[in-house]
Scaffold this motif. Structure first.
Motif, PDB file in Angstrom:
ATOM      1  N   LEU A  80       0.825  -1.212   0.000  1.00 51.69           N
ATOM      2  CA  LEU A  80       0.000   0.000   0.000  1.00 51.69           C
ATOM      3  C   LEU A  80       0.855   1.257   0.000  1.00 51.69           C
ATOM      4  N   ASP A  81       1.946   1.244   0.758  1.00 56.47           N
ATOM      5  CA  ASP A  81       2.860   2.389   0.769  1.00 56.47           C
ATOM      6  C   ASP A  81       3.472   2.600  -0.612  1.00 56.47           C
ATOM      7  N   GLY A  82       3.840   1.512  -1.261  1.00 58.92           N
ATOM      8  CA  GLY A  82       4.397   1.604  -2.611  1.00 58.92           C
ATOM      9  C   GLY A  82       3.385   2.150  -3.600  1.00 58.92           C
ATOM     10  N   ALA A  83       2.151   1.707  -3.476  1.00 55.81           N
ATOM     11  CA  ALA A  83       1.096   2.202  -4.366  1.00 55.81           C
ATOM     12  C   ALA A  83       0.862   3.689  -4.128  1.00 55.81           C
ATOM     13  N   ALA A 103       3.731  10.245  -7.008  1.00 60.86           N
ATOM     14  CA  ALA A 103       4.689  10.599  -8.057  1.00 60.86           C
ATOM     15  C   ALA A 103       3.952  10.951  -9.348  1.00 60.86           C
ATOM     16  N   ALA A 104       2.918  10.192  -9.675  1.00 60.98           N
ATOM     17  CA  ALA A 104       2.154  10.474 -10.890  1.00 60.98           C
ATOM     18  C   ALA A 104       1.439  11.811 -10.786  1.00 60.98           C
ATOM     19  N   ARG A 105       0.916  12.122  -9.630  1.00 56.91           N
ATOM     20  CA  ARG A 105       0.229  13.409  -9.438  1.00 56.91           C
ATOM     21  C   ARG A 105       1.205  14.579  -9.553  1.00 56.91           C
ATOM     22  N   GLN A 106       2.437  14.395  -9.061  1.00 55.68           N
ATOM     23  CA  GLN A 106       3.426  15.473  -9.126  1.00 55.68           C
ATOM     24  C   GLN A 106       3.864  15.729 -10.553  1.00 55.68           C
ATOM     25  N   GLN A 107       3.851  14.687 -11.392  1.00 61.47           N
ATOM     26  CA  GLN A 107       4.223  14.865 -12.781  1.00 61.47           C
ATOM     27  C   GLN A 107       3.164  15.634 -13.567  1.00 61.47           C
ATOM     28  N   GLY A 108       1.949  15.552 -13.090  1.00 61.24           N
ATOM     29  CA  GLY A 108       0.857  16.282 -13.732  1.00 61.24           C
ATOM     30  C   GLY A 108       0.315  15.559 -14.951  1.00 61.24           C
TER      31      GLY A 108
END
Length: 74
Positions: free
Chosen positions: A57-60, A66-71
């Motif tokens: 869960l932590d990895g997910a 990370a995906a949200r930060q990439q936009g």
């Protein structure tokens, strides 16, 4: 050596496998009828399985963050 084998096998468990085994352990503990020694072993196994699930869960969560930060343009 058995603990080393178990650790290797545990490392290969998927989230779903660990969760299913954890549910089975919890059910056995809730049902009762086991000796104190077996109950302690089940508890310890449940703790290990819960930790495996938490790592997944932590990895997910890290991947989502990370995906949200990439936009959306990434």
């Amino acid at each position: 050596m058995t603990d080393e084998k178990n650790a290797g096998a545990d490392a290969r468990l998927s989230y779903e496998q660990a969760r299913a085994e954890l549910a089975s352990v919890v059910e056995r503990l809730e049902t009762g009828g086991t000796s104190l020694e077996e109950s302690l072993a089940l508890w310890e196994r449940g703790e290990k399985l819960a930790a495996i699930c938490q790592r997944w869960l932590d990895g997910a969560r890290a991947r989502i963050d990370a995906a949200r930060q990439q936009g959306p343009d990434a």
